[in-house]
Write an enzyme that holds these catalytic residues in place. Structure first.
Site, mmCIF file in Angstrom:
data_model
loop_
_atom_site.group_PDB
_atom_site.id
_atom_site.type_symbol
_atom_site.label_atom_id
_atom_site.label_comp_id
_atom_site.label_asym_id
_atom_site.label_seq_id
_atom_site.Cartn_x
_atom_site.Cartn_y
_atom_site.Cartn_z
ATOM 1 N N HIS A 1 86.931 77.184 18.801
ATOM 2 C CA HIS A 1 86.367 78.156 19.462
ATOM 3 C C HIS A 1 85.084 78.593 18.634
ATOM 4 C CE1 HIS A 1 88.873 79.256 22.851
ATOM 5 N NE2 HIS A 1 89.727 78.717 21.923
ATOM 6 N N HIS B 1 103.480 76.346 15.705
ATOM 7 C CA HIS B 1 102.185 76.230 15.567
ATOM 8 C C HIS B 1 101.729 76.252 14.004
ATOM 9 C CE1 HIS B 1 97.963 75.706 17.409
ATOM 10 N NE2 HIS B 1 98.773 75.889 18.510
ATOM 11 N N ASP C 1 97.492 72.714 27.834
ATOM 12 C CA ASP C 1 98.046 71.673 28.216
ATOM 13 C C ASP C 1 99.746 71.505 28.547
ATOM 14 O OD1 ASP C 1 96.033 69.445 28.636
ATOM 15 O OD2 ASP C 1 95.500 70.272 26.865
#
Length: 419
Positions: free
Chosen positions: A17, A104, A348
């Protein structure tokens, strides 16, 4: 590190980002015709928002060449490529300021650096792969123009739904004839006809259903990508630690969400005795009508002793189910307090349809880097006086290597077959 390669070096930059992502390519040969139109198709194949099977994040991923070319050709100097981030929503990730997302990289990045990107996955995000794909497109164009090399990746399984050759290989231990034919003929146009990027239409329909099931449940599912590299120059790969399959494994397992790599007959080959699995050498006719040595079966996947032998290189990569899902998940805050994390954002449900150009890009970077090492070795050797003939040099068989040179292989090095 963020740099890959030794002779054809690629450094990627950017977070998921930030204002933009991209790469620097150092070592690209001068004189290659190159514009944004040569790079954009692969970035478009990788970009989000392509179908209802991918994240709805709407990024056009338009690439700009910032340096290293003039009048549409490479100068041999570093090539700078940049792609802006336009559809940013960093506020979607405010919860990760308190809680690391399960499976993650939030916690591990914090452990490593003492801080982490506050939104998205930062450098662990698949957004980083834009630089890889852009650089891979440059490498691939050189390989295609110089040697006719073709690199095609396709989705071979999603969850437990797999193309038939996978089950057949598990049963027999070696690739089926149908799979070998597929490797010989598959094209990107065939792959892109299906939104799943699986060239088997019936299997693709089942994959679509499975991915949509995961999406509707705010969940995710994994899969595999198979890749074939055709028209590979021989002699690529460096003993002992930079064997070609080792470099390919390194490259593929550096892609986000990868968990497995197998080449040639892979794990199936462990079930087959050596007398059945060994690739027999046979005489073949090269593209220019010359006699060359090749293998009868290619269970080795085009590489022996870590060096390319001229046959197709093929391998398969396993991608896990994406870690970021829009479900409530039990986790623990950075301060050690148990809690529940409900991740927002656009994700996704399955990464493999978009992973195919990333796999192709990393394959191109590996082959390009190995090629430049081999070309440097051959150019240096060509400046020396010719070597005298030895028992290992004369003979009618020739093995073609990059640059159009030929290495002779001895007749008496092979025991004649007797009836």
């Amino acid at each position: 590190m963020s740099t890959f390669g030794t002779h054809f070096r690629v450094t990627t930059y950017g977070e998921s980002h930030c204002k933009g992502v991209g790469c620097i390519i150092d070592g690209c040969p001068p004189g290659l015709a190159l514009t944004e139109d040569d790079i954009q198709p692969q970035l478009t194949r990788r970009r989000p928002g392509q179908s209802n099977l991918t994240t709805p994040r709407d990024e056009k991923d338009r690439v700009t060449i910032m340096s290293g070319t003039e009048f549409g050709h490479t100068l041999g100097t570093p090539i700078g490529l940049t792609v802006p981030n336009q559809d940013q929503r960093p506020h979607d990730y405010s919860e990760t300021d308190l809680y690391p997302r399960p499976s993650h990289a939030d916690w591990t990045y914090l452990l490593k650096y003492g801080l982490k990107a506050s939104s998205g996955g930062g450098r662990a995000s698949a957004r980083e792969t834009i630089g890889r794909v852009a650089a891979g497109a440059v490498a691939e164009k050189y390989l295609k123009e110089a040697f006719g090399t073709e690199i095609i990746a396709f989705v071979s399984s999603v969850g437990k739904i797999a193309m038939p050759f996978i089950d057949e290989q598990h049963e027999s231990g070696t690739p089926s004839a149908e799979f070998v034919d597929l490797l010989n003929t598959i094209t990107r146009e065939q792959v892109d006809q299906e939104t799943t990027r699986c060239p088997d239409k019936e299997i693709s329909k089942k994959m679509t259903t499975r991915i949509l099931e995961a999406k509707e449940a705010n969940d995710s599912i994994g899969g595999t990508v198979t890749c074939v590299i055709r028209n590979v120059p021989t002699g690529l790969g460096e003993p002992c630690f930079d064997k070609l399959e080792a470099k390919l494994a390194h490259a593929m397992l550096s892609i986000p969400a990868t968990k497995a790599f197998e080449i040639g007959s892979g794990f199936g080959g462990t079930q087959v005795p050596g007398h059945q699995h060994n690739d027999a050498w046979v005489a073949k006719v090269g593209k220019k009508g010359q006699k060359v040595l090749g293998t009868k079966t290619n269970y080795s996947g085009g590489i022996q002793g870590g060096i390319s032998n001229g046959e197709h290189i093929y391998f398969r990569i396993g991608f896990k189910s994406p870690a970021t899902i829009s479900q409530e998940q039990a986790t623990t805050s950075y301060s050690g307090v148990e809690g529940v994390l409900a991740t927002r954002g656009r994700h996704d449900p399955c990464v493999v349809p978009r992973a195919t150009p990333i796999v192709e890009a990393m394959a191109a970077l590996v082959i390009m880097d190995a090629l430049m090492a081999q070309l440097a070795r051959q150019s240096a050797a060509a400046l020396l006086p010719p070597m005298p003939d030895t028992p290992l040099r004369p003979g009618p068989f020739v093995m073609h290597v990059p640059g159009g040179q030929a290495v002779k292989v001895a007749d008496d090095a092979v025991k004649p077959k007797t009836e």
